[in-house]
Design an enzyme around this catalytic site. Structure first.
Site, mmCIF file in Angstrom:
data_model
loop_
_atom_site.group_PDB
_atom_site.id
_atom_site.type_symbol
_atom_site.label_atom_id
_atom_site.label_comp_id
_atom_site.label_asym_id
_atom_site.label_seq_id
_atom_site.Cartn_x
_atom_site.Cartn_y
_atom_site.Cartn_z
ATOM 1 N N ASN A 9 0.874 -1.179 0.000
ATOM 2 C CA ASN A 9 0.000 0.000 0.000
ATOM 3 C C ASN A 9 0.908 1.225 0.000
ATOM 4 O O ASN A 9 1.466 1.589 1.033
ATOM 5 C CB ASN A 9 -0.888 -0.048 1.259
ATOM 6 C CG ASN A 9 -1.706 1.212 1.448
ATOM 7 O OD1 ASN A 9 -1.779 2.060 0.551
ATOM 8 N ND2 ASN A 9 -2.311 1.350 2.622
ATOM 9 N N TRP A 10 1.055 1.824 -1.162
ATOM 10 C CA TRP A 10 2.005 2.939 -1.294
ATOM 11 C C TRP A 10 1.451 4.234 -0.705
ATOM 12 O O TRP A 10 2.158 5.241 -0.635
ATOM 13 C CB TRP A 10 2.372 3.151 -2.766
ATOM 14 C CG TRP A 10 3.102 1.996 -3.398
ATOM 15 C CD1 TRP A 10 3.408 0.792 -2.804
ATOM 16 C CD2 TRP A 10 3.614 1.916 -4.729
ATOM 17 N NE1 TRP A 10 4.073 -0.015 -3.692
ATOM 18 C CE2 TRP A 10 4.217 0.646 -4.885
ATOM 19 C CE3 TRP A 10 3.616 2.788 -5.823
ATOM 20 C CZ2 TRP A 10 4.822 0.237 -6.077
ATOM 21 C CZ3 TRP A 10 4.216 2.393 -7.011
ATOM 22 C CH2 TRP A 10 4.818 1.125 -7.135
ATOM 23 N N LYS A 11 0.189 4.236 -0.349
ATOM 24 C CA LYS A 11 -0.454 5.440 0.209
ATOM 25 C C LYS A 11 -0.227 6.646 -0.714
ATOM 26 O O LYS A 11 -0.162 6.467 -1.926
ATOM 27 C CB LYS A 11 0.024 5.681 1.645
ATOM 28 C CG LYS A 11 -0.158 4.415 2.511
ATOM 29 C CD LYS A 11 -0.010 4.645 3.977
ATOM 30 C CE LYS A 11 -0.211 3.316 4.716
ATOM 31 N NZ LYS A 11 -0.140 3.448 6.162
ATOM 32 N N HIS A 95 -9.586 1.215 4.872
ATOM 33 C CA HIS A 95 -8.308 1.388 5.574
ATOM 34 C C HIS A 95 -8.508 2.332 6.758
ATOM 35 O O HIS A 95 -9.318 3.266 6.689
ATOM 36 C CB HIS A 95 -7.254 1.943 4.610
ATOM 37 C CG HIS A 95 -5.876 1.919 5.199
ATOM 38 N ND1 HIS A 95 -5.442 2.909 6.044
ATOM 39 C CD2 HIS A 95 -4.876 1.027 5.090
ATOM 40 C CE1 HIS A 95 -4.202 2.613 6.433
ATOM 41 N NE2 HIS A 95 -3.836 1.471 5.866
ATOM 42 N N GLU A 97 -6.878 4.754 7.776
ATOM 43 C CA GLU A 97 -6.687 6.177 7.451
ATOM 44 C C GLU A 97 -7.935 6.751 6.779
ATOM 45 O O GLU A 97 -8.258 7.931 6.948
ATOM 46 C CB GLU A 97 -5.430 6.346 6.581
ATOM 47 C CG GLU A 97 -4.169 6.162 7.421
ATOM 48 C CD GLU A 97 -2.980 5.575 6.702
ATOM 49 O OE1 GLU A 97 -2.960 5.556 5.456
ATOM 50 O OE2 GLU A 97 -2.058 5.099 7.392
ATOM 51 N N GLU A 167 -5.415 -4.885 10.693
ATOM 52 C CA GLU A 167 -4.401 -3.854 10.921
ATOM 53 C C GLU A 167 -4.699 -3.109 12.217
ATOM 54 O O GLU A 167 -5.518 -2.184 12.232
ATOM 55 C CB GLU A 167 -4.405 -2.852 9.768
ATOM 56 C CG GLU A 167 -4.094 -3.479 8.423
ATOM 57 C CD GLU A 167 -3.512 -2.450 7.452
ATOM 58 O OE1 GLU A 167 -2.396 -2.678 6.992
ATOM 59 O OE2 GLU A 167 -4.152 -1.434 7.193
ATOM 60 N N GLY A 173 2.504 2.410 10.815
ATOM 61 C CA GLY A 173 3.463 3.503 10.654
ATOM 62 C C GLY A 173 4.145 3.911 11.945
ATOM 63 O O GLY A 173 4.787 4.952 12.009
ATOM 64 N N SER A 213 3.405 -1.937 10.379
ATOM 65 C CA SER A 213 4.860 -1.988 10.548
ATOM 66 C C SER A 213 5.466 -3.342 10.168
ATOM 67 O O SER A 213 6.388 -3.815 10.835
ATOM 68 C CB SER A 213 5.239 -1.592 11.979
ATOM 69 O OG SER A 213 4.856 -0.247 12.223
ATOM 70 N N GLY A 234 2.778 -1.026 4.343
ATOM 71 C CA GLY A 234 2.799 0.392 3.994
ATOM 72 C C GLY A 234 4.219 0.858 3.742
ATOM 73 O O GLY A 234 4.795 0.634 2.682
ATOM 74 N N GLY A 235 4.817 1.479 4.738
ATOM 75 C CA GLY A 235 6.142 2.089 4.606
ATOM 76 C C GLY A 235 7.182 1.220 3.902
ATOM 77 O O GLY A 235 7.875 1.679 2.985
#
Ligand code: PGA
Length: 253
Positions: A9-11, A95, A97, A167, A173, A213, A234-235
């Site tokens: 997930n590159w956001k 998600h 976010e 999640e 993150g 993470s 993600g990251g």
């Protein structure tokens, strides 16, 4: 047997040249990988370019969100048919976010899941509790609410096309990962809930990803748990070496 699924997930990261570079790098590095489904979820603006980069490879394309209406006066929104047109197979829905910053609730998320399925997209439905909810002993209650709310009215045969991503919000993150034991316990709880909602056979077949993470350093222990079927990353999915290593988690190398 559930085929592991690792999604990046590159956001809201990477303009097209950087997106293409990463996608091409991954195609090259993951050529020989089989037995794991790999999904790249770039921002909307890079979907087409990434689709071209991964064409002919085993990597699949996913979007990070969609609106449930097919078209119309919804300024700023992107529909399912638009994602299909760009070559998406998957779409992340609900998600944390989206829930937090864009006030998405279970009712809207449920509409999106249904719409995605109706266009032939495979939803990755995200569920997970916040830190204060876990500390109050309410983690299962929240996950139950996200699951039953997000999946309301979803028929048995449709459910087999949905991936669940657990999640815990406090792990996203932050560098804090749930322990493999805590994650496994929640994945088992999710499977139990799906057994209640559908049946045991279906629950056994649904793939449940862990997210929060995930890194090269913890993917192996997470994937060693029997009910963890993949990761939503993600990251660490923004970096070629990290994501390639995550896809090559130990059981797979
Ligand atoms: P993270 O994000 O890997 O950066 O914690 C995971 C996610 O939000 O899907």
């Amino acid at each position: 047997m559930r085929k592991p699924i690792i999604a990046g997930n590159w956001k809201m990261n990477k303009i097209r040249p950087a997106a293409v570079e990463l996608a091409q790098g991954l195609v090259d590095r993951l050529k020989d990988v089989s037995g794991v489904e790999v999904v790249l979820c770039p921002p909307f603006t890079a979907l087409r370019e990434v689709a071209k980069s991964i064409e002919g490879s085993s990597l699949a394309l996913g979007a990070q969100n969609m609106y449930h209406q097919p078209s119309g006066a919804y300024t700023g929104e992107v529909s399912g048919p638009m994602l299909v047109d760009l070559g998406c197979k998957y779409v992340i829905i609900g998600h944390s976010e989206r829930r937090e910053y864009f006030k998405e609730d279970n009712a809207l998320i449920n509409l999106k899941v249904k719409a995605a399925l109706s266009y032939g997209l495979l939803p990755i439905l995200c569920v997970g509790e916040k830190l204060f909810e876990r500390e109050a002993g309410k983690a299962e209650e929240v996950v139950y609410d996200h699951l039953t709310g997000g999946l309301e009215g979803i028929a048995h045969e449709e459910m087999s096309r949905i991936v669940i991503a657990y999640e815990p919000v406090w792990a996203i993150g932050t560098g804090k990962t749930a322990t493999p034991e805590d994650a496994e316990a929640m994945h088992l709880f999710i499977r139990k809930t799906l057994t209640q909602m559908y049946d045991r056979e279906l629950a056994r077949g649904v793939r449940i990803q862990y997210g929060g993470s995930v890194k090269p350093g913890n993917i192996d222990v997470l994937m060693a748990e029997p009910d963890i079927d993949g990761a939503l990353v993600g990251g660490a999915s923004l970096d070629l070496n990290s994501f390639a290593r995550i896809v090559r988690f130990e059981a797979n190398s």
